[in-house]
Write an enzyme that holds these catalytic residues in place. Structure first.
Site, PDB file in Angstrom:
ATOM      1  CD  GLU A   9      -2.979   0.974   0.239  1.00  0.00           C
ATOM      2  OE1 GLU A   9      -3.685  -0.041   0.199  1.00  0.00           O
ATOM      3  OE2 GLU A   9      -2.859   1.855  -0.567  1.00  0.00           O
ATOM      4  CB  VAL A  46       0.994   3.602  -5.351  1.00  0.00           C
ATOM      5  CG1 VAL A  46       0.185   4.541  -6.321  1.00  0.00           C
ATOM      6  CG2 VAL A  46       1.604   2.491  -6.055  1.00  0.00           C
ATOM      7  N   GLY A  97       1.939   7.412  -1.030  1.00  0.00           N
ATOM      8  CA  GLY A  97       2.204   7.667   0.481  1.00  0.00           C
ATOM      9  C   GLY A  97       1.038   7.283   1.339  1.00  0.00           C
ATOM     10  CB  ILE A 148      -3.443   7.895  -0.997  1.00  0.00           C
ATOM     11  CG1 ILE A 148      -3.057   9.463  -0.892  1.00  0.00           C
ATOM     12  CG2 ILE A 148      -4.782   7.809  -1.510  1.00  0.00           C
ATOM     13  CD1 ILE A 148      -2.877  10.192  -2.375  1.00  0.00           C
ATOM     14  N   GLY A 172      12.442  15.450   3.289  1.00  0.00           N
ATOM     15  CA  GLY A 172      12.578  14.102   3.389  1.00  0.00           C
ATOM     16  C   GLY A 172      11.490  13.456   2.161  1.00  0.00           C
ATOM     17  CD  GLU A 226      12.598   7.633  -4.134  1.00  0.00           C
ATOM     18  OE1 GLU A 226      12.897   6.585  -3.841  1.00  0.00           O
ATOM     19  OE2 GLU A 226      11.366   8.193  -3.436  1.00  0.00           O
ATOM     20  CG  ASP A 274       8.937   7.830  -7.101  1.00  0.00           C
ATOM     21  OD1 ASP A 274       9.316   7.107  -6.565  1.00  0.00           O
ATOM     22  OD2 ASP A 274       7.739   8.590  -6.866  1.00  0.00           O
ATOM     23  CE  LYS A 323       5.609   6.959  -5.448  1.00  0.00           C
ATOM     24  NZ  LYS A 323       5.931   8.263  -5.244  1.00  0.00           N
ATOM     25  N   GLY A 379       6.891  11.684   2.747  1.00  0.00           N
ATOM     26  CA  GLY A 379       7.032  11.848   4.023  1.00  0.00           C
ATOM     27  C   GLY A 379       7.004  10.654   4.971  1.00  0.00           C
TER      28      GLY A 379
HETATM   29  N1  HSE Z   1      10.207  10.466  -3.584  1.00  0.00           N
HETATM   30  C1  HSE Z   1       8.694  10.017  -3.493  1.00  0.00           C
HETATM   31  C2  HSE Z   1       7.849  11.199  -3.829  1.00  0.00           C
HETATM   32  C3  HSE Z   1       8.613   9.150  -2.125  1.00  0.00           C
HETATM   33  O1  HSE Z   1       8.575  12.377  -3.889  1.00  0.00           O
HETATM   34  O2  HSE Z   1       6.638  10.874  -4.134  1.00  0.00           O
HETATM   35  C4  HSE Z   1       7.270   8.638  -1.996  1.00  0.00           C
HETATM   36  O3  HSE Z   1       7.056   7.685  -2.940  1.00  0.00           O
END
Ligand code: HSE
Length: 359
Positions: A127, A130, A132, A134, A185, A188, A199, A203, A300
């Site tokens: 989960e 994709v 964070g 959500i 934070g 990546e 990224d 996803k 985050g």
């Molecule tokens: N680096 C990714 C982003 C982290 O900014 O969405 C979360 O998957």
């Protein structure tokens, strides 16, 4: 006396440390929902954390975790394909469920990991990979299961959305906005994965694989990032009634699917244009529900940890039942229609960039 089941964390970076923090903050409630007493027994990391309040839990050997029968579920927050893949396979082969936030791993190896989990009567959950915080994987797989999904369109990368928002609202340069995203934070370890679109590509591969039942590999996806977007492009877009967003998209075309990630002119009438900062949003279209939208913090420490721990609770409370989703390996890309800009309405900016319009 009730036995205490144990969990382990692989990788003590931003997400892994968030999992430990959120676990101890909400432990009572987590135990109640998991239906058992729980504790964190191991944290695997090659670095030294001798000042950490959890210093006794650190190990550098995956075998400590794999060979400990008390450990029932593992949170993988290392990132990257290896050694995460090898470590997770070892855990699954021992019947330990795994929850991961590692999108690269799922996008490249999801089919193998799901099959291994199923064969060993445990779960592989992702989960957190994709969107964070959500909830998107489970709703797609469960709540929307009765629909034929025809399209998914969304903002799936928090870092680039943060950068584009800051460029638009504060006139920050690309570099300064990226620096802020790194400090918060969100980015990546190698932020080129964010800014070049990889990224978001991983996803949308995960969502596509889940919906269309076959592994969609990143190499099948047309991917363009935001590295070349300038302040001038953003203000020209604004004058014309658009915001530039990095949009990931999968849709059915001619009984196949086409998958893309690209900077897009999103009309200010479209709800996705209102999604700012680190927030992500995903719009899903289906033949029963019409469309639904999911929104929340896409990156985050604690938002991502929230999704990982939700999966850990799910795997413990499912108690030996395999409830994770499943998709097949794909031998070829026959089911993928190659991306063609001619299938979209576009606008050429003064800089010469031709961007898709999303109304
Ligand atoms: N680096 C990714 C982003 C982290 O900014 O969405 C979360 O998957």
């Amino acid at each position: 006396m009730e036995s205490v089941k144990k969990i382990a964390i692989l990788g003590y970076g931003i997400v892994g440390s968030g999992v430990a923090e959120l676990f101890y903050t909400n432990r009572k409630q987590i135990e109640k929902k998991a239906g058992t007493a729980l504790d964190l027994k191991y944290i695997l990391d090659i670095r030294d954390f001798s000042d950490s309040p959890y210093k006794e839990k650190f190990t550098k050997s995956i075998d400590d975790i794999v060979n400990d029968d008390e450990v029932v579920a593992v949170a993988e927050c290392m990132g990257g394909v290896e050694p995460a893949f090898t470590f997770i396979m070892k855990c699954l082969e021992k019947g330990k469920s795994v929850a991961t936030s590692n999108k690269e791993l799922v996008a490249f190896k999801g089919d193998i990991l799901l099959k291994t989990a199923k064969n060993n009567n445990c779960n592989f959950f992702f989960e957190a990979s994709v969107g964070g915080a959500i909830p998107i994987i489970r709703p797609l797989h469960k709540c929307l299961a009765a629909n034929r999904i025809t399209q998914i369109t969304g903002i799936l990368n928090g870092t680039t959305n943060y950068i584009l928002t800051k460029m638009e609202t504060s006139g920050l340069t690309f570099e300064d906005a990226l620096k802020e995203a790194q400090q918060l934070g969100y980015a990546e370890r190698d932020p080129s994965a964010d800014i070049l679109g990889d990224d978001a590509c991983r996803k949308i591969c995960i969502l596509s694989s889940l919906v269309f039942g076959k592994q969609v590999y990143p190499q099948y996806v047309y991917t363009k990032g935001i590295r070349e977007i300038t302040l001038e492009d953003i203000s020209e877009a604004k004058e014309k009634g658009y915001k530039i967003k990095l949009i990931a998209n999968v849709k059915e075309i001619n009984e196949k699917i086409t998958v893309s990630v690209s900077p897009t002119l999103v009309s200010t009438e479209n709800m996705l244009s209102q999604v700012s900062d680190v927030f992500n949003a995903v719009m899903i279209y289906g033949n029963g529900m019409d469309k639904v939208m999911f929104y929340g913090r896409g990156a985050g420490k604690l938002p991502t940890a929230s999704a990982v721990l939700g999966d850990i609770i799910g795997s413990i409370s499912s108690d030996g039942t395999v409830i994770s989703q499943y998709w097949e390996s794909s031998e070829n890309s026959d089911f993928i229609e190659s991306f063609d800009l001619n299938n979209y309405t576009t606008l050429k900016l003064k800089s010469g960039k031709e961007l898709i319009i999303l109304n």
